[in-house]
Design an enzyme around this catalytic site. Structure first.
Site, PDB file in Angstrom:
ATOM      1  CG  HIS A 505       5.910  11.354  -0.362  1.00  0.00           C
ATOM      2  ND1 HIS A 505       6.701  10.637   0.500  1.00  0.00           N
ATOM      3  CD2 HIS A 505       4.781  10.614  -0.507  1.00  0.00           C
ATOM      4  CE1 HIS A 505       6.086   9.524   0.854  1.00  0.00           C
ATOM      5  NE2 HIS A 505       4.905   9.484   0.256  1.00  0.00           N
ATOM      6  CD  GLU A 506       1.433  11.467  -2.029  1.00  0.00           C
ATOM      7  OE1 GLU A 506       1.205  10.447  -2.699  1.00  0.00           O
ATOM      8  OE2 GLU A 506       1.513  11.451  -0.786  1.00  0.00           O
ATOM      9  CG  HIS A 509       3.458   7.078  -3.768  1.00  0.00           C
ATOM     10  ND1 HIS A 509       3.980   5.919  -3.258  1.00  0.00           N
ATOM     11  CD2 HIS A 509       3.199   7.883  -2.696  1.00  0.00           C
ATOM     12  CE1 HIS A 509       4.027   6.014  -1.926  1.00  0.00           C
ATOM     13  NE2 HIS A 509       3.569   7.193  -1.564  1.00  0.00           N
ATOM     14  CG  HIS A 512       6.547   2.285  -7.459  1.00  0.00           C
ATOM     15  ND1 HIS A 512       6.466   1.972  -6.128  1.00  0.00           N
ATOM     16  CD2 HIS A 512       7.068   1.192  -8.060  1.00  0.00           C
ATOM     17  CE1 HIS A 512       6.938   0.740  -5.935  1.00  0.00           C
ATOM     18  NE2 HIS A 512       7.305   0.253  -7.092  1.00  0.00           N
TER      19      HIS A 512
END
Ligand SMILES: [Zn+2]
Length: 719
Positions: A505-506, A509, A512
């Site tokens: 998940h991290e 980010h 991104h």
């Protein structure tokens, strides 16, 4: 699937980047230049590759002078723009603002990045001192009427300016940012607003510090090894070490995480220990102790409600949501109401299964929040013939990161990674990687800070130490922060299934931030609406159990054997089992956030806990065995700032996420062409376009809700 502990901290969330830059005293005499000593590491950009922060050179004593000089410098630049005798142009106004505040940006991103990961009493003190000053600095810019006149003049003739697409959107954003900040208020109302913003910043900072201190204080001390039955040898040794470091040598300490649920609850077989731990967790921030947050919550809710009214909104949630993809409280309340009933219905069914297990063991008690995880694992073990602990030997940290997370990024986007040990770090556990694009050119530097420590705040998050911008000539330095318990020396770090998910998940980010390919700092990386920012990170979770990725990283840490396929199949099947509970605790937390922020100033309740109970009851999510994922008094996401009236974002983003997962499956899954399409239409665009327009560019249509309902097992559930 459950992700709400995962927090994103964009560099631009609060400070850094001009549009969000924060700033100082507002009186004229305070504006005189404050010079910074040339020996201060913040005086110039770091000379390390990618302007990687000079973690070895910065001392606590450097922060305050850099903040003060940074605010003064920024304000002087802003004054020069506002008072420019030449007619406003995009270049001399908007671009000039984008370029301003460099020193403040450097010290802010560094300070708040390191403070989250490795704070100390001096940094806490500085944050307390700086937070109202930074709020005032921000107001000095965003409430500057002369400056806004120039922006408005440009905005009003934006179609005639022949701007590029990103430029035009930037101008529109500036106009919106200023209007929402209150620039159109009367002089008297502006003063009121400044007072509210300053007080809010102060209280939010206090709330944050209280939560961390409460976690470090609310440690359960038990006297005997026997009471920890169910824990592994390694966990018991860690508990002994934790007790010793807290002055309880010979005893055992169970250390808290910041959610309501505590990882140890699933393994502890002694019910009274579980109950003590659960009680301690639930009472954080409302136990009458030094770090009680109840009064702070009331004050914060009131200040935010007052701010909303001042700006012409019915309540704070309405103000916040207007600028997000959800737009209205009606839309958010609608989503939560749609999910609440079927979620609780499923949770009650799960509770009935758990109760059967308790009764079969002649437990002679009713399932409570303290029992849930423990018995869920037992039901799982019986029904699916596996328990979570069978997985851990296959999830060794380095394998998960380099052969799982990085491997998936290689297959999808062609990225490659090389660890480097020559750059300074702020803590010895931190690892640093050069990230190379498919064409072999370096794209970014990635910082992996995976371990928990008392100086780190709870949860997991990503932040940018350097944000990408073509205008500024900067390339990304992105950090991931997790809270994985560090094993005693010499033992391997074995992750839970959820921790593996968090790592993926991290990194979503991080992608991104690293793929960001925009001109203006205002739009860099994760500078997207709050209810959109969790979407790319949630999508990245889909690769954790992709057969090809899994075969590469999920190997037994001792034998190197691949995880047996039937074990994985069981994990995936069993993942559906606890969805009622997981959706319920998430919806309950989201509801609390909305209820607090949909109040008028006159409606702030005297009794925080009674209000919380009534809100849950009214929404039909008052199911005691499944308390909210965060209770009001330790709900940092919403009372410390970033996710105020925004916790629903995780569920909201998940609609986009689940629909995107469908797209990847329809198009052949883990392929470069798919990754490249996602990168081109979305991950590289930062906030430079309307968020839903980016989604449509990627998906070819608006999002559908069905994949989300399907995933959470909510299809066809009636009450
Ligand atoms: Zn996240």
């Amino acid at each position: 699937m459950n992700r709400p502990q995962l927090l994103i901290l964009a560099a631009s969330l609060a400070f850094g980047g001009v549009a969000h830059a924060a700033a100082p005293a507002t009186h004229a005499h305070a504006k005189q230049a404050v010079a910074i000593d040339a020996s201060n590491p913040f005086a110039k950009p770091s000379t390390l590759p990618f302007q990687y922060p000079a973690f070895d050179k910065v001392k606590d004593a450097h922060f305050v002078p850099a903040f003060n000089a940074g605010m003064a410098e920024h304000l002087a630049e802003i004054e020069a723009i506002a008072n420019n005798p030449k007619a406003p142009t995009f270049e001399n106004t908007i671009v000039a603002m984008e370029k301003s505040g460099k020193l403040l940006g450097r010290v802010s991103t560094y300070f708040f990045g390191v403070k989250g990961a490795n704070t100390n009493p001096e940094m806490d003190k500085i944050a307390t001192e700086m937070s109202p000053k930074l709020a005032a600095h921000s107001d000095a810019i965003f409430l500057n009427a002369k400056l806004y006149e120039r922006i408005k003049a440009l905005y009003d003739k934006r179609d005639a300016l022949k701007l590029g697409k990103e430029e035009k959107y930037l101008l529109e954003r500036y106009n919106t940012d200023f209007v929402r900040s209150g620039v159109k208020l009367s002089a008297a109302d502006k003063e009121k607003l400044k007072a509210i913003n300053g007080e809010t910043a102060k209280l939010q900072n206090k709330f944050t510090q209280n939560v961390l201190k409460e976690i470090n204080t609310s440690v359960l001390i038990v006297d005997t090894r026997e009471e920890l039955a169910g824990m592994s040898e390694a966990q018991i040794n860690a508990a002994a070490a934790a007790a010793k470091s807290r002055g309880h040598e010979g005893k055992y300490a169970i250390v808290m995480v910041n959610t309501t649920g505590q990882p140890s609850l699933s393994v502890l077989t002694n019910r009274s220990v579980r109950e003590r731990l659960s009680k301690l967790a639930l009472e954080r921030g409302s136990n009458g102790g030094e770090y009680d947050n109840r009064e702070l919550v009331r004050q914060l809710a009131k200040l935010r409600a007052e701010k909303a009214v001042l700006l012409g909104y019915e309540n704070f949630a309405a103000y916040q949501l207007e600028d997000r993809t959800a737009k209205t409280t009606t839309a958010v309340n609608g989503l939560l109401a749609e999910l609440a009933k079927p979620a609780v219905t499923n949770a009650r069914r799960e509770a009935a299964d758990i109760q059967k297990m308790i009764d079969a063991e002649k437990g002679n008690f009713q399932v409570s929040a303290a029992d849930w995880d423990h018995y869920t694992d037992k039901v799982r073990a019986e029904r699916y013939a596996f328990d979570q602990n069978q997985l851990k030997p296959y999830f060794e940290l380095d394998n998960v990161l380099t052969k799982g997370v990085f491997f998936a990024a290689n297959k999808l986007y062609g990225l490659s990674f090389k660890e480097r040990r020559d750059l300074p770090v702020y803590h010895e556990d931190v690892r640093v990687f050069d990230v190379f694009d498919a064409n072999g050119k370096q794209l970014a530097i990635f910082i992996a800070d995976m371990y928990a420590r008392p100086s780190k705040r709870g949860g997991a998050w990503a932040n940018a130490y350097v944000a990408q911008s073509k205008l500024m000539g900067t390339r990304p330095v992105i950090s991931n922060n997790l809270n994985i318990p560090k094993p005693p020396k010499g033992e391997p770090t074995l992750l839970t299934y959820d921790e593996v998910r968090t790592a993926f998940h991290e990194f979503g980010h991080a992608l991104h931030g690293m793929f960001s390919d925009v001109t203006y700092p205002r739009f860099s990386g994760t500078s997207v609406p709050r209810d959109f920012v969790e979407y790319p990170s949630q999508v990245n979770e889909m690769w954790m159990d992709h057969p090809l990725v899994l075969a590469n990283y999920a190997r037994h840490y001792q034998t190197g054997a691949a995880m047996p396929k039937e074990l994985l199949d069981k994990v995936i099947a069993a993942d559906k089992f606890n969805q009622g509970m997981k959706t319920t605790e998430n919806v309950a937390a989201s509801l609390l956030d909305q209820r607090w922020h949909q109040l008028k100033p006159s409606e702030i309740p005297a009794d925080v806990l009674a209000f919380e109970a009534a809100a849950l009851k009214e929404a039909g999510v008052d199911f005691a065995p499944v308390p909210p994922r965060y209770r009001t008094t330790y709900f940092s996401h919403v009372f410390s700032g970033g996710y105020s009236a925004g916790y629903y974002s995780y569920l909201w983003s998940e609609k986009l996420d689940a629909d995107t997962v469908e797209w990847f499956k329809e198009n052949g899954g883990l392929l470069r062409k798919n990754g490249d399409h996602f990168r081109k239409t979305l991950l590289s665009r930062g906030g430079s376009q309307d968020a839903m327009e980016m989604f449509r560019n990627f998906r070819g249509r608006d999002p559908k809700i069905e994949p989300l309902l399907e995933r959470r097992g909510l299809v066809g559930v009636s009450n």
